[in-house]
Scaffold this motif. Structure first.
Motif, mmCIF file in Angstrom:
data_model
loop_
_atom_site.group_PDB
_atom_site.id
_atom_site.type_symbol
_atom_site.label_atom_id
_atom_site.label_comp_id
_atom_site.label_asym_id
_atom_site.label_seq_id
_atom_site.Cartn_x
_atom_site.Cartn_y
_atom_site.Cartn_z
ATOM 1 N N LEU A 1 0.827 -1.203 0.000
ATOM 2 C CA LEU A 1 0.000 0.000 0.000
ATOM 3 C C LEU A 1 0.866 1.260 0.000
ATOM 4 O O LEU A 1 0.582 2.228 -0.712
ATOM 5 C CB LEU A 1 -0.922 -0.003 1.218
ATOM 6 N N ARG B 1 3.633 1.699 -1.297
ATOM 7 C CA ARG B 1 4.320 1.901 -2.575
ATOM 8 C C ARG B 1 3.383 2.406 -3.669
ATOM 9 O O ARG B 1 3.839 2.741 -4.764
ATOM 10 C CB ARG B 1 4.989 0.594 -3.017
ATOM 11 N N LEU B 2 2.086 2.468 -3.381
ATOM 12 C CA LEU B 2 1.150 2.986 -4.375
ATOM 13 C C LEU B 2 1.284 4.497 -4.479
ATOM 14 O O LEU B 2 1.631 5.169 -3.511
ATOM 15 C CB LEU B 2 -0.289 2.635 -3.984
ATOM 16 N N SER B 3 1.002 5.016 -5.663
ATOM 17 C CA SER B 3 1.010 6.459 -5.833
ATOM 18 C C SER B 3 -0.196 7.068 -5.122
ATOM 19 O O SER B 3 -1.142 6.367 -4.728
ATOM 20 C CB SER B 3 0.961 6.823 -7.323
ATOM 21 N N GLN C 1 -3.435 6.321 -7.079
ATOM 22 C CA GLN C 1 -3.853 4.932 -6.899
ATOM 23 C C GLN C 1 -4.489 4.727 -5.533
ATOM 24 O O GLN C 1 -5.507 4.047 -5.394
ATOM 25 C CB GLN C 1 -2.648 3.999 -7.058
ATOM 26 N N ARG C 2 -3.868 5.327 -4.537
ATOM 27 C CA ARG C 2 -4.372 5.165 -3.178
ATOM 28 C C ARG C 2 -5.729 5.844 -3.002
ATOM 29 O O ARG C 2 -6.603 5.336 -2.303
ATOM 30 C CB ARG C 2 -3.346 5.748 -2.206
ATOM 31 N N TYR D 1 -7.354 3.588 -13.717
ATOM 32 C CA TYR D 1 -6.699 3.376 -12.421
ATOM 33 C C TYR D 1 -7.147 2.065 -11.781
ATOM 34 O O TYR D 1 -6.344 1.334 -11.193
ATOM 35 C CB TYR D 1 -6.987 4.536 -11.477
ATOM 36 N N LEU E 1 -4.746 -0.984 -10.799
ATOM 37 C CA LEU E 1 -4.654 -1.547 -9.452
ATOM 38 C C LEU E 1 -4.768 -3.071 -9.481
ATOM 39 O O LEU E 1 -4.031 -3.769 -8.768
ATOM 40 C CB LEU E 1 -5.737 -0.958 -8.556
ATOM 41 N N ARG F 1 -1.404 -4.308 -10.793
ATOM 42 C CA ARG F 1 -0.292 -4.067 -9.874
ATOM 43 C C ARG F 1 -0.399 -4.912 -8.611
ATOM 44 O O ARG F 1 0.596 -5.401 -8.086
ATOM 45 C CB ARG F 1 -0.246 -2.587 -9.505
ATOM 46 N N LEU F 2 -1.634 -5.101 -8.119
ATOM 47 C CA LEU F 2 -1.841 -5.867 -6.893
ATOM 48 C C LEU F 2 -2.088 -7.343 -7.163
ATOM 49 O O LEU F 2 -2.197 -8.135 -6.224
ATOM 50 C CB LEU F 2 -3.032 -5.292 -6.113
ATOM 51 N N ASP G 1 2.080 7.187 -12.516
ATOM 52 C CA ASP G 1 0.756 6.823 -13.010
ATOM 53 C C ASP G 1 0.008 8.020 -13.570
ATOM 54 O O ASP G 1 -1.174 7.919 -13.882
ATOM 55 C CB ASP G 1 -0.062 6.210 -11.887
#
Length: 223
Positions: free
Chosen positions: A139, A141-143, A146-147, A176, A180, A183-184, A219
């Motif tokens: 979490l 490391r997310l931009s 993204q968060r 986005y 996600l 990426r996840l 991103d």
């Protein structure tokens, strides 16, 4: 021999009967209840393999059932069945101890997968849901964007609301969300919500300013 006993709690008779037939074909035994109140009034065994609990029912609803079972200290593995748009209720259900949630309509294979996963994690008394350090590290490391989108999903907001609140287009939010998932390495909204809870993300973070949240700048091509 039956693979285990699945309890079905749903006020819709057609759903109860069709779910029971599906599970019987997969060698599960079932026990069905037409309301949360009838389930809570029953004499229940201690070895329930899994419980399929509808979130919206007359009388004591799914969340009410979970609260009472949590207070009793006899929470079995629970998969909450939700309708479209019930993500906030599903999030609350998982905070109350549900193992997972499944949105209608769902594929039989997905139902079996969730039942098997929930039943495999049954260790007697369930432990309180805690923050997963690995998920928390991911979490962080997310931009920021993204968060923010992840927090919007955790709130149960549809794409158009997330887009409006963040001042972005719906297509940008869709991008986005897709990003996600990749990426996840997750599949669908349910898994995204579970990750957010495991990572300790606070839904109130949705709409907050950028201060204090890492932004890797990788991103912004979607904006």
């Amino acid at each position: 021999m039956p693979r285990g006993c699945i309890f079905i709690v749903d006020d819709d008779q057609a759903v109860r009967e069709s779910t029971a037939r599906l599970l019987h074909r997969a060698d599960y035994s079932t026990q069905a209840y037409d309301s949360g109140d009838s389930f809570l009034a029953a004499s229940l065994p201690n070895d329930i393999s899994c419980m399929l609990l509808d979130i919206r029912m007359p009388g004591t609803d799914g969340l009410g059932v979970l609260r009472i079972m949590e207070a009793r200290g006899n929470m079995p593995p629970v998969v909450v069945i939700t309708g479209h748009g019930d993500i906030p209720l599903a999030v609350e259900a998982m905070r109350l101890g549900a193992s997972d949630f499944l949105e209608k309509p769902y594929a039989p294979e997905r139902l079996f997968e969730m039942i098997e996963k929930a039943a495999a994690t049954r260790l007697g008394k369930r432990e309180a849901r805690t923050v997963d350090p690995e998920a928390q590290a991911v979490l962080k490391r997310l931009s920021w964007r993204q968060r923010q989108v992840l927090a919007g999903i955790l709130c149960g907001h549809p794409n158009k609301i997330i887009a409006y609140e963040l001042g972005l287009s719906i297509r940008t939010i869709e991008a986005y969300r897709a990003q996600l998932l990749v990426r996840l390495q997750l599949r669908g909204t349910a898994e995204v919500v579970k990750f957010a809870l495991a990572a300790g993300l606070d839904a109130s973070e949705f709409g907050q300013t950028k201060d204090g949240i890492q932004d890797d700048g990788g991103d912004e091509q979607f904006i």
